[in-house]
Design a protein around this motif. Structure first.
Motif, PDB file in Angstrom:
ATOM      1  N   ALA A 198       0.825  -1.213   0.000  1.00  0.00           N
ATOM      2  CA  ALA A 198       0.000   0.000   0.000  1.00  0.00           C
ATOM      3  C   ALA A 198       0.855   1.256   0.000  1.00  0.00           C
ATOM      4  CB  ALA A 198      -0.922  -0.004   1.217  1.00  0.00           C
ATOM      5  N   GLY A 199       2.043   1.178   0.548  1.00  0.00           N
ATOM      6  CA  GLY A 199       2.890   2.361   0.619  1.00  0.00           C
ATOM      7  C   GLY A 199       3.603   2.708  -0.669  1.00  0.00           C
ATOM      8  N   VAL A 200       3.745   1.739  -1.583  1.00  0.00           N
ATOM      9  CA  VAL A 200       4.487   1.993  -2.827  1.00  0.00           C
ATOM     10  C   VAL A 200       3.810   3.049  -3.701  1.00  0.00           C
ATOM     11  CG1 VAL A 200       5.284   0.953  -4.975  1.00  0.00           C
ATOM     12  CG2 VAL A 200       5.616  -0.246  -2.818  1.00  0.00           C
ATOM     13  N   PRO A 201       2.495   2.944  -3.991  1.00  0.00           N
ATOM     14  CA  PRO A 201       1.869   3.999  -4.802  1.00  0.00           C
ATOM     15  C   PRO A 201       1.941   5.371  -4.140  1.00  0.00           C
ATOM     16  CG  PRO A 201       0.472   2.047  -4.732  1.00  0.00           C
ATOM     17  CD  PRO A 201       1.544   1.840  -3.710  1.00  0.00           C
ATOM     18  N   LEU A 202       1.841   5.403  -2.813  1.00  0.00           N
ATOM     19  CA  LEU A 202       1.909   6.690  -2.130  1.00  0.00           C
ATOM     20  C   LEU A 202       3.297   7.304  -2.256  1.00  0.00           C
ATOM     21  CD1 LEU A 202      -0.091   5.977   1.141  1.00  0.00           C
ATOM     22  CD2 LEU A 202      -0.911   6.648  -1.100  1.00  0.00           C
ATOM     23  N   LEU A 203       4.325   6.459  -2.179  1.00  0.00           N
ATOM     24  CA  LEU A 203       5.700   6.955  -2.283  1.00  0.00           C
ATOM     25  C   LEU A 203       5.953   7.567  -3.652  1.00  0.00           C
ATOM     26  CD1 LEU A 203       8.634   7.211  -1.305  1.00  0.00           C
ATOM     27  CD2 LEU A 203       9.006   4.884  -2.152  1.00  0.00           C
ATOM     28  N   THR A 204       5.680   6.823  -4.704  1.00  0.00           N
ATOM     29  CA  THR A 204       5.950   7.336  -6.047  1.00  0.00           C
ATOM     30  C   THR A 204       5.042   8.518  -6.380  1.00  0.00           C
ATOM     31  OG1 THR A 204       4.453   5.671  -6.960  1.00  0.00           O
ATOM     32  CG2 THR A 204       6.789   5.124  -6.892  1.00  0.00           C
ATOM     33  N   GLY A 205       3.773   8.447  -5.936  1.00  0.00           N
ATOM     34  CA  GLY A 205       2.869   9.566  -6.193  1.00  0.00           C
ATOM     35  C   GLY A 205       3.320  10.837  -5.500  1.00  0.00           C
ATOM     36  N   ALA A 206       3.794  10.714  -4.250  1.00  0.00           N
ATOM     37  CA  ALA A 206       4.235  11.893  -3.506  1.00  0.00           C
ATOM     38  C   ALA A 206       5.508  12.489  -4.106  1.00  0.00           C
ATOM     39  CB  ALA A 206       4.463  11.519  -2.042  1.00  0.00           C
ATOM     40  N   VAL A 207       6.436  11.641  -4.533  1.00  0.00           N
ATOM     41  CA  VAL A 207       7.674  12.152  -5.134  1.00  0.00           C
ATOM     42  C   VAL A 207       7.367  12.876  -6.440  1.00  0.00           C
ATOM     43  CG1 VAL A 207       9.873  11.505  -6.168  1.00  0.00           C
ATOM     44  CG2 VAL A 207       9.158  10.447  -4.029  1.00  0.00           C
ATOM     45  N   GLY A 208       6.549  12.263  -7.290  1.00  0.00           N
ATOM     46  CA  GLY A 208       6.168  12.917  -8.546  1.00  0.00           C
ATOM     47  C   GLY A 208       5.443  14.230  -8.297  1.00  0.00           C
ATOM     48  N   LEU A 209       4.582  14.256  -7.274  1.00  0.00           N
ATOM     49  CA  LEU A 209       3.848  15.479  -6.948  1.00  0.00           C
ATOM     50  C   LEU A 209       4.802  16.572  -6.481  1.00  0.00           C
ATOM     51  CD1 LEU A 209       1.185  16.993  -6.451  1.00  0.00           C
ATOM     52  CD2 LEU A 209       1.144  15.967  -4.164  1.00  0.00           C
ATOM     53  N   GLY A 210       5.771  16.213  -5.625  1.00  0.00           N
ATOM     54  CA  GLY A 210       6.727  17.202  -5.135  1.00  0.00           C
ATOM     55  C   GLY A 210       7.536  17.823  -6.259  1.00  0.00           C
ATOM     56  N   VAL A 211       7.993  16.997  -7.196  1.00  0.00           N
ATOM     57  CA  VAL A 211       8.766  17.505  -8.337  1.00  0.00           C
ATOM     58  C   VAL A 211       7.912  18.436  -9.188  1.00  0.00           C
ATOM     59  CG1 VAL A 211       9.868  16.828 -10.503  1.00  0.00           C
ATOM     60  CG2 VAL A 211      10.377  15.580  -8.399  1.00  0.00           C
ATOM     61  N   SER A 212       6.687  18.043  -9.460  1.00  0.00           N
ATOM     62  CA  SER A 212       5.833  18.855 -10.341  1.00  0.00           C
ATOM     63  C   SER A 212       5.468  20.184  -9.695  1.00  0.00           C
ATOM     64  CB  SER A 212       4.563  18.077 -10.708  1.00  0.00           C
ATOM     65  OG  SER A 212       3.799  17.769  -9.559  1.00  0.00           O
ATOM     66  N   LEU A 213       5.175  20.205  -8.396  1.00  0.00           N
ATOM     67  CA  LEU A 213       4.816  21.463  -7.741  1.00  0.00           C
ATOM     68  C   LEU A 213       5.991  22.438  -7.723  1.00  0.00           C
ATOM     69  CD1 LEU A 213       2.577  20.312  -4.739  1.00  0.00           C
ATOM     70  CD2 LEU A 213       1.878  21.297  -6.929  1.00  0.00           C
TER      71      LEU A 213
END
Length: 864
Positions: A198-213
């Motif tokens: 369950a933590g894997v999608p959250l990890l990659t999603g959060a990293v991608g979100l941080g870069v994009s913001l």
């Protein structure tokens, strides 16, 4: 290429993760050094309001214009007209002049100042700065209000207005992201049965979100980026980032369960599911690119922000994810690391084996068949009926017997009707080969005698029609739904159309409006200053119009006859509350008036006044003198924006529809599927527009989401929603149709393929949609009505798309169309590229069809 990229990242996981972390840290440091810049400026090339703005550039104004600081003396305090209060206000004005970036301050007591309300309790300081609206920071606003301390000590309430208030009210939506991530974690944990997975999608999603913001924040230095752009990007980026990872992680776990090693599983996941991610993400970006036809910088910015977020999510899924999968490896396999399901499966297998041993001992002791074991043995076996495999045992056939069949090799359960020695014997000489009916009777007899059902029998019984045995049993819920829809396609189609039609009815009344500070949340600086100015000076004081004229020859002064004629015409126009004195530029060829309407900026009557001034008042007043006059200001600019959006809407919609249909045609090589899918997407969009109209324009349930009542819907909201929703809908369309097409190419049975495709993807699509809906609804906590609109609209559309559209409309129409779904003209077949989305670079031979026992149809055109 994707296979090689996935393998490279899987072989070098630490380097890949470190590279992403370094990128994130570097971008965050750049934002910290240079700042995150936003601007609410609206530029509309070719419009009358833009012409007014350009003409006004000849005046020697401060970069910021005239920003109000509202002064209010509450009950119990002396009015602003008293001598003591006047001294305090003037002292505060002198202190504000010393603040960085402040050029000039005008008090309410000066003729050119902001003025005093009729009751003497409300007034405004006018502050001019050397920076524009995009560069006014919350720190600047706080410095100005802090400098007004002398007025505060005198009991006067000081509130910033205009761009100063907008800067102060800029709030973080971090709480919305946290809520979305928490909701996603719960859904993923329940779906996977593993906290690690369950933590894997959250990890990659959060990293991608941080870069994009971070990238969006830096882009604000190069273009006008509205504050809502980053919020919308966070909404969409977080949703698709988690969704893309979820689809890939599901495939990775399937490959691990099939015995594929970790590196190969990560590479094949990137090649197969990653290809679908690239296709779906590209569809979102292409749909957003259609907003370029709007011809508005605002739309360019609002399209660029979520586009950056989607690209970052794709990049993280294709590179960071395989590295993370490689690092975690077998801990992500189904049943790994002692989760509740894993413990249940281990206990079940143990109980199965123990039950077999007990039965054999009892049978040997009593010399009885194993099927006559004790009740305790039967109970043990019943407990283990669903998940546990029987011990594998291969027996050599007797001489002269036919070749060993798949059923001969199949595991036998512990509770068979004969003894162990009986089962180990070869068939008698001359006995005919075991028939299929004999093999089918074995599990039934066994279950009747012992209460035990073989695991493979259970899987076959729950597997949807048309599904390949290798795929395993589909979720029972979606399997039943798929069979129900396929057996009653007309009824399901009409019911789904009726539901979406009812939701879409309010959309026929959708009109474009404009928001103002009066729609902000109570307690914000923008709302407080708006209310106080409206009460003291009338609602139009919050949105004055700017009328600018160009004279053919220089004026002799403010008393020039040409100028006084226009001034008189403005004052006699209906809907005008007041007209400020005419101002001339240094050349004397340009003149400007400030016109205060009687109505609020968001009132349709104010827009009507803009058109009346442009079409009637000003042409009559300046025609004889040869004046070229324009009407500008924020309200006029918003009116021009909505008109431009209405004009360009058909072009944008047509482009997005064409791109969506073309991408689906290339992917699935079927004109019928492509056109039908594009039209189905319109259904969910129309329904979401209806909900948007009912909640915001009509005010149904508005108080439940933190609004005081109906609010107007800006024109760019539906247009941007259309592009985003079409892109997001393509995600689910691709995953569903990929499964349906694969089943059809294998079996040649359209109805069975539809059932198998829906049964096999229904659970993952609804799980992904539930995550995205949770993320979108989390943004309802924002105070910004525009953010709430996107939250409600996107959540509604995704929920309908994943359930009613993909679960009912698409399968029912595909069943009704039959083999016509896959019709492809020969000329188009030669023209289209062959792209197999589901191909992961593995060369396994396709197993025979369970329905026919044959290989895939030779005449069926394949995307590979």
């Amino acid at each position: 290429m994707l296979l090689a990229a996935g393998r490279w990242c899987a072989r070098r996981p630490k380097r890949t993760v470190a590279a992403w972390l370094l990128l994130l840290i570097s971008l965050a440091a750049a934002v910290g050094a240079f700042g995150r810049v936003t601007s609410e400026a609206v530029t509309i090339p070719g419009s009358d309001s833009q012409a007014a703005r350009d003409t006004a550039g000849a005046f020697a104004d401060a970069a910021s214009g005239r920003q109000p600081v509202v002064l209010y003396a509450p009950d119990g305090a002396a009015p602003l007209t008293s001598s003591g209060q006047r001294e305090a206000v003037e002292e505060a004005a002198r202190a504000i002049e010393d603040v960085d970036h402040v050029v000039a301050v005008t008090t309410p007591y000066e003729p050119a100042g902001g003025g005093l309300g009729a009751d003497g309790r409300t007034g405004r300081l006018t502050v001019e700065l050397d920076v524009g609206g995009r560069d006014i920071t919350p720190e600047t606003t706080r410095a100005i209000t802090d400098a007004a301390a002398p007025a505060v000590r005198a009991g006067i309430e000081v509130t910033a207005g205009g761009d100063l208030a907008a800067a102060e009210d800029k709030g973080s939506t971090g709480h919305s992201e946290v809520i979305g991530l928490a909701a996603a974690f719960v859904v993923l944990a329940l779906g996977f049965g593993s906290l690690v997975a369950a933590g894997v999608p959250l990890l990659t999603g959060a990293v991608g979100l941080g870069v994009s913001l971070c990238l969006i924040g830096l882009a604000g230095h190069l273009m006008d980026m509205p504050s809502s752009g980053a919020t919308i990007a966070a909404m969409i980026g977080l949703g698709v980032g988690i969704d893309y990872t979820l689809f890939c992680l599901t495939r990775f776990r399937e490959l691990l369960a099939a015995g594929v090693d970790v590196e190969d599983a990560a590479a094949r996941t990137t090649a197969g599911s990653g290809k679908a991610v690239v296709f779906a993400g590209s569809a979102v970006v292409a749909a957003l690119a259609g907003l370029a036809f709007g011809g508005l910088p605002l739309l360019h910015a609002l399209a660029l922000a979520p586009g950056i977020a989607v690209v970052a999510a794709m990049a993280a899924t294709l590179t960071l994810l395989p590295a993370v999968l490689s690092l975690l490896g077998r801990r992500l396999a189904p049943g790994a690391r002692g989760g509740r399901k894993a413990r249940g499966r281990r206990e079940t297998r143990k109980a199965w084996k123990e039950g077999e041993r007990v039965v054999r001992r009892e049978a040997d002791d009593r010399g009885e068949p194993e099927g006559a074991g004790t009740a305790a043995s039967a109970a043990d076996r019943t407990e283990a009926a669903t998940d546990a495999p029987a011990p594998a045992r291969r027996e050599a056939p007797a001489a002269g017997a036919g070749p060993e069949t798949a059923s001969d090799r199949r595991e036998e359960p512990a509770a068979a009707t004969g003894t162990a020695s009986d089962r180990s014997e070869a068939p008698a000489a001359g006995a005919g080969p075991e028939t299929a009916s004999d093999r089918r009777e074995e599990p039934a007899a066994e279950a009747a005698a012992t209460g035990v059902e073989r695991p493979e029998t259970l899987a076959a019984r729950t597997r949807p029609v048309g599904a390949h045995p290798g795929a395993g049993p589909a979720p029972a819920g979606w399997g039943r739904i798929a069979a129900f829809v396929a057996s009653r396609p007309w009824r399901c189609l009409l019911a789904a159309l009726a539901l979406t039609g009812v939701l879409a009815v309010p959309a026929t009344q959708l009109t474009y409006g404009q928001l103002d500070a009066g729609d902000k949340a109570v307690g914000t600086a923008s709302r407080t200053s708006y209310d106080r100015l409206a009460d003291a000076f009338g609602p139009g004081a919050n949105g004055p119009l700017q009328v600018v004229s160009t004279l053919p020859t220089p004026a002799s002064g403010p008393g020039d006859a040409r100028i006084t004629a226009v001034t008189a015409a403005l004052r006699t126009t209906g809907g005008v509350a007041s007209v400020g004195p005419a101002q001339l530029d240094a050349s004397g060829t340009r003149v400007r008036w400030q016109v205060t309407p009687t109505t609020a900026p968001s009132d349709p009557d104010t827009v009507a006044l803009v058109h009346r001034l442009r079409d009637e008042t000003l042409p009559r007043a300046g025609a004889d003198a040869g004046l070229v006059t324009h009407v500008g200001g924020a309200t006029a600019a918003q009116a021009d924006l909505n008109e431009r959006l209405t004009e360009r809407m058909p072009l944008v919609v047509g482009f997005v529809l064409a791109v969506a249909a073309l991408l689906l045609l290339v992917a699935f090589r079927s004109p019928v599927v492509a056109v039908k899918a594009a039209l189905m997407n319109l259904v969910s969009v129309a329904a979401s527009y209806g909900v948007l109209t009912a909640v915001f324009q009509w005010g149904w349930g508005a108080t439940l989401i933190g609004l005081e009542g109906p609010v107007p819907i800006p024109g760019y909201v539906p247009l941007l929603m259309f592009a985003v929703l079409f892109g997001l809908a393509m995600d689910y369309e691709v995953f569903l149709l990929s499964a349906v097409r694969a089943a059809y190419l294998r079996d040649g049975d359209n109805r069975g393929a539809v059932i198998a495709g829906l049964a096999g993807t229904g659970r993952i699509i609804t799980s992904a949609a539930l995550i995205m809906v949770s993320v979108f609804l989390g943004y309802l906590l924002s105070d910004d009505p525009v953010v709430k609109m996107f939250g409600i609209g996107l959540a509604t559309a995704v929920a309908l798309d994943a359930t009613v559209v993909r679960g009912v409309l698409v399968p029912s129409t595909m069943v009704l169309l039959g083999r016509a779904n896959w019709w492809l003209p020969d000329a188009l077949d030669r023209l289209l590229p062959r792209l197999a989305i589901e191909d992961d670079g593995h060369d396994d031979t396709e197993p025979p069809s369970p329905a026919t026992g044959q290989a895939p149809l030779a005449g069926t055109r394949s995307a590979s």
